[in-house]
Design a protein around this motif. Structure first.
Motif, PDB file in Angstrom:
ATOM      1  N   ALA A  89       0.828  -1.207   0.000  1.00 30.76           N
ATOM      2  CA  ALA A  89       0.000   0.000   0.000  1.00 30.76           C
ATOM      3  C   ALA A  89       0.862   1.257   0.000  1.00 30.76           C
ATOM      4  CB  ALA A  89      -0.933  -0.004   1.213  1.00 30.76           C
ATOM      5  N   LEU A  90       1.942   1.247   0.760  1.00 27.82           N
ATOM      6  CA  LEU A  90       2.828   2.405   0.793  1.00 27.82           C
ATOM      7  C   LEU A  90       3.516   2.615  -0.557  1.00 27.82           C
ATOM      8  CD1 LEU A  90       4.267   1.774   4.343  1.00 27.82           C
ATOM      9  CD2 LEU A  90       3.048   3.844   3.659  1.00 27.82           C
ATOM     10  N   ALA A  91       3.908   1.520  -1.203  1.00 29.21           N
ATOM     11  CA  ALA A  91       4.591   1.635  -2.493  1.00 29.21           C
ATOM     12  C   ALA A  91       3.656   2.111  -3.599  1.00 29.21           C
ATOM     13  CB  ALA A  91       5.203   0.289  -2.875  1.00 29.21           C
ATOM     14  N   TRP A  92       2.384   1.772  -3.502  1.00 27.46           N
ATOM     15  CA  TRP A  92       1.403   2.169  -4.523  1.00 27.46           C
ATOM     16  C   TRP A  92       0.942   3.609  -4.366  1.00 27.46           C
ATOM     17  CZ3 TRP A  92      -1.505  -2.924  -3.287  1.00 27.46           C
ATOM     18  CH2 TRP A  92      -0.982  -3.970  -4.075  1.00 27.46           C
ATOM     19  N   THR A  93       1.292   4.255  -3.252  1.00 29.73           N
ATOM     20  CA  THR A  93       0.756   5.578  -2.945  1.00 29.73           C
ATOM     21  C   THR A  93       1.896   6.558  -2.678  1.00 29.73           C
ATOM     22  OG1 THR A  93       0.553   4.979  -0.597  1.00 29.73           O
ATOM     23  CG2 THR A  93      -1.385   4.635  -1.989  1.00 29.73           C
ATOM     24  N   GLU A  94       1.525   7.838  -2.534  1.00 25.66           N
ATOM     25  CA  GLU A  94       2.520   8.885  -2.330  1.00 25.66           C
ATOM     26  C   GLU A  94       2.411   9.576  -0.979  1.00 25.66           C
ATOM     27  OE1 GLU A  94       4.989   9.615  -4.318  1.00 25.66           O
ATOM     28  OE2 GLU A  94       4.402   8.162  -5.860  1.00 25.66           O
ATOM     29  N   ARG A  95       1.203   9.645  -0.420  1.00 26.12           N
ATOM     30  CA  ARG A  95       1.060  10.490   0.767  1.00 26.12           C
ATOM     31  C   ARG A  95       0.248   9.866   1.902  1.00 26.12           C
ATOM     32  NH1 ARG A  95      -3.651  11.618   1.337  1.00 26.12           N
ATOM     33  NH2 ARG A  95      -3.174  13.017   3.072  1.00 26.12           N
ATOM     34  N   LEU A 120      10.071  -0.313   6.848  1.00 29.24           N
ATOM     35  CA  LEU A 120       8.972   0.544   6.401  1.00 29.24           C
ATOM     36  C   LEU A 120       9.291   2.013   6.633  1.00 29.24           C
ATOM     37  CD1 LEU A 120       5.745  -1.337   7.580  1.00 29.24           C
ATOM     38  CD2 LEU A 120       6.724  -1.266   5.281  1.00 29.24           C
ATOM     39  N   HIS A 121       9.835   2.326   7.806  1.00 29.68           N
ATOM     40  CA  HIS A 121      10.081   3.724   8.135  1.00 29.68           C
ATOM     41  C   HIS A 121      11.243   4.300   7.340  1.00 29.68           C
ATOM     42  CE1 HIS A 121       7.246   4.795  11.336  1.00 29.68           C
ATOM     43  NE2 HIS A 121       7.205   3.503  11.566  1.00 29.68           N
ATOM     44  N   ARG A 122      12.226   3.477   6.973  1.00 27.77           N
ATOM     45  CA  ARG A 122      13.325   3.999   6.161  1.00 27.77           C
ATOM     46  C   ARG A 122      12.887   4.199   4.711  1.00 27.77           C
ATOM     47  NH1 ARG A 122      18.789   4.130   8.622  1.00 27.77           N
ATOM     48  NH2 ARG A 122      19.382   4.489   6.449  1.00 27.77           N
ATOM     49  N   MET A 123      12.034   3.311   4.211  1.00 27.75           N
ATOM     50  CA  MET A 123      11.579   3.437   2.828  1.00 27.75           C
ATOM     51  C   MET A 123      10.488   4.486   2.673  1.00 27.75           C
ATOM     52  SD  MET A 123      11.589  -0.496   1.387  1.00 27.75           S
ATOM     53  CE  MET A 123      10.527  -1.167   2.668  1.00 27.75           C
ATOM     54  N   PHE A 124       9.644   4.622   3.719  1.00 23.03           N
ATOM     55  CA  PHE A 124       8.488   5.525   3.649  1.00 23.03           C
ATOM     56  C   PHE A 124       8.439   6.361   4.935  1.00 23.03           C
ATOM     57  CE2 PHE A 124       7.508   1.421   1.630  1.00 23.03           C
ATOM     58  CZ  PHE A 124       7.368   1.817   0.313  1.00 23.03           C
ATOM     59  N   PRO A 125       9.368   7.279   5.114  1.00 25.33           N
ATOM     60  CA  PRO A 125       9.481   8.003   6.387  1.00 25.33           C
ATOM     61  C   PRO A 125       8.182   8.706   6.782  1.00 25.33           C
ATOM     62  CG  PRO A 125      11.382   8.447   4.979  1.00 25.33           C
ATOM     63  CD  PRO A 125      10.383   7.714   4.129  1.00 25.33           C
ATOM     64  N   GLY A 126       7.797   8.477   8.042  1.00 20.39           N
ATOM     65  CA  GLY A 126       6.640   9.160   8.597  1.00 20.39           C
ATOM     66  C   GLY A 126       5.295   8.679   8.116  1.00 20.39           C
ATOM     67  N   ARG A 127       5.241   7.600   7.336  1.00 11.48           N
ATOM     68  CA  ARG A 127       3.967   7.187   6.755  1.00 11.48           C
ATOM     69  C   ARG A 127       3.438   5.867   7.307  1.00 11.48           C
ATOM     70  NH1 ARG A 127       4.221   6.624   0.732  1.00 11.48           N
ATOM     71  NH2 ARG A 127       1.991   6.296   1.052  1.00 11.48           N
ATOM     72  N   ALA A 128       4.160   5.217   8.203  1.00 14.18           N
ATOM     73  CA  ALA A 128       3.721   3.910   8.705  1.00 14.18           C
ATOM     74  C   ALA A 128       3.478   3.962  10.210  1.00 14.18           C
ATOM     75  CB  ALA A 128       4.756   2.834   8.389  1.00 14.18           C
ATOM     76  N   THR A 129       2.428   3.277  10.657  1.00 12.05           N
ATOM     77  CA  THR A 129       2.153   3.084  12.080  1.00 12.05           C
ATOM     78  C   THR A 129       1.986   1.592  12.317  1.00 12.05           C
ATOM     79  OG1 THR A 129       1.005   5.209  12.255  1.00 12.05           O
ATOM     80  CG2 THR A 129       0.606   3.597  13.999  1.00 12.05           C
ATOM     81  N   VAL A 130       2.769   1.048  13.243  1.00  9.47           N
ATOM     82  CA  VAL A 130       2.701  -0.376  13.550  1.00  9.47           C
ATOM     83  C   VAL A 130       2.184  -0.551  14.973  1.00  9.47           C
ATOM     84  CG1 VAL A 130       4.038  -2.496  13.885  1.00  9.47           C
ATOM     85  CG2 VAL A 130       4.488  -1.030  11.911  1.00  9.47           C
ATOM     86  N   VAL A 131       1.180  -1.396  15.118  1.00 11.69           N
ATOM     87  CA  VAL A 131       0.570  -1.697  16.411  1.00 11.69           C
ATOM     88  C   VAL A 131       0.794  -3.170  16.706  1.00 11.69           C
ATOM     89  CG1 VAL A 131      -1.537  -1.562  17.796  1.00 11.69           C
ATOM     90  CG2 VAL A 131      -1.224  -0.004  15.857  1.00 11.69           C
ATOM     91  N   VAL A 132       1.168  -3.491  17.939  1.00  8.49           N
ATOM     92  CA  VAL A 132       1.317  -4.889  18.349  1.00  8.49           C
ATOM     93  C   VAL A 132       0.308  -5.200  19.441  1.00  8.49           C
ATOM     94  CG1 VAL A 132       3.744  -5.020  17.685  1.00  8.49           C
ATOM     95  CG2 VAL A 132       3.151  -4.302  20.003  1.00  8.49           C
ATOM     96  N   GLY A 133      -0.049  -6.475  19.549  1.00 10.58           N
ATOM     97  CA  GLY A 133      -1.047  -6.865  20.545  1.00 10.58           C
ATOM     98  C   GLY A 133      -1.020  -8.353  20.818  1.00 10.58           C
ATOM     99  N   HIS A 134      -1.949  -8.786  21.663  1.00  6.72           N
ATOM    100  CA  HIS A 134      -1.955 -10.161  22.162  1.00  6.72           C
ATOM    101  C   HIS A 134      -2.166 -11.214  21.075  1.00  6.72           C
ATOM    102  CE1 HIS A 134      -1.947  -8.946  26.321  1.00  6.72           C
ATOM    103  NE2 HIS A 134      -3.073  -8.268  26.200  1.00  6.72           N
ATOM    104  N   GLY A 135      -3.056 -10.967  20.163  1.00  6.50           N
ATOM    105  CA  GLY A 135      -3.533 -12.028  19.284  1.00  6.50           C
ATOM    106  C   GLY A 135      -4.687 -12.775  19.938  1.00  6.50           C
TER     107      GLY A 135
END
Length: 329
Positions: A89-95, A120-135
């Motif tokens: 999704a990040l690669a297909w988009t710009e902003r 992700l953050h090095r390739m698309f700075p400031g555009r990714a948010t990663v959330v972790v959780g229990h499952g």
């Protein structure tokens, strides 16, 4: 039209991203906090994994074209991978910013989570948010990854992940996380907030103590956001942490002539009765009002979660960006 939906026996349209739940969570305390007052509310939309992965390109590009702020993805077992879809999704988009809400930690060595997040953050700075959780504990059991103490595992994972992403070299011998002189060769160039998904009080306090933000499910009412804020702040105080802690909440939303029926069908599929503040059906004005109520209760970002049978995902993205966004301060 959407692609085929997995059979109800294995996957039903989920009000809550199932990877976010813990079987050991208790109900939230009823005490309330004052409402938050802050900057403009963020707005996003979920691309639900009930859609086949090949639909993501069109939805992501639509989000970028109409100026939607955030597009969120799920890593629900056994539908679609979170990092792989986020990278595409990040690669297909710009902003547009892309969130993964969330990655179940029992499935992932923390070093892998850190490497993928950093990439992700090095390739698309400031555009990714990663959330972790229990499952979901049943799903974790299906793959032989169920933890005896999900809370301990999540806490160890959060501590190690935040340290690795900040460029530290770690040697850790925890109950679940073991690292021997591990550091990222390509850490992110700036600070990377790490979020935790949480529902019950123990995990909300843990998120306040050891994460930088919290993701709440679509079963969270405005009062639930206030309760979550109080518990997060308790965790921050107990850990001696200060500063802002971003809260993101999903809002189940349906629009169109059959919106009310689709909303109620999804709630019924989850075994939930309609409740004030949980889900919204109607036009842009109704949806925007529901977003504003969550923001007034303390949400920094509200992510519209379409029903699992949403007939026009690209149209829903345009609806959010062009009709709802102008009505949300």
């Amino acid at each position: 039209m959407p692609g085929p939906v997995p059979p109800a026996s294995s996957h039903v349209p989920s009000l809550i991203p199932r990877c976010q739940l813990s079987a050991r969570e208790n109900q939230l305390s009823p005490h309330l906090l004052p409402t938050r007052k802050g900057p403009m509310t963020g707005l996003g939309v979920v691309f639900r994994p009930q859609l086949p992965p090949e639909r993501l390109r069109a939805v992501a590009r639509a989000a970028d074209e109409v100026g939607l702020e955030e597009l969120w993805l799920w890593e629900d077992c056994f539908l679609e991978g979170g990092i792989s879809t986020a990278a595409a999704a990040l690669a297909w988009t710009e902003r547009v910013r892309v969130g993964v809400g969330l990655l179940p930690v029992p499935l992932r060595n923390v070093a892998v989570t850190a490497m993928e997040t950093a990439s992700l953050h090095r390739m698309f700075p400031g555009r990714a948010t990663v959330v972790v959780g229990h499952g979901v504990q049943d799903w974790m059991g299906q793959v032989g990854a169920r933890a005896a103490s999900p809370l301990t595992l999540l806490g160890e994972h959060l501590d190690a992940l935040r340290a690795l992403l900040s460029g530290e070299k770690l040697t850790v011998q925890g109950r679940y996380v073991t690292l021997d002189d591990v550091a990222l060769d390509w850490p992110p160039e700036g600070a990377v907030p790490v979020f935790a998904g949480a529902t019950g009080p123990r995990t909300l306090r843990l998120s306040g103590a050891r994460a930088d933000g919290t993701l709440l499910t679509a079963s969270t009412s405005p009062d639930g956001v206030r309760r979550a804020r109080r518990l997060i702040e308790e965790g921050q105080r107990e850990a001696g942490r200060g500063g802002p802690h971003k809260v993101v909440v999903y809002l189940l939303a349906a629009t169109g002539p059959d919106a009310d029926a689709r909303l109620h069908a999804e709630l019924a599929a989850e075994g939930l009765e309609p409740a004030p503040g949980v889900g919204v059906a109607g036009d842009a004005g109704a949806v925007a009002a529901a977003v504003r109520r969550l923001a007034e209760a303390g949400a920094d970002t509200v992510v519209l979660q379409p029903t699992g049978d949403e007939p026009d995902p690209e149209g829903f993205v345009r609806f959010a960006a062009e009709e709802v966004r102008p009505l949300v301060p």
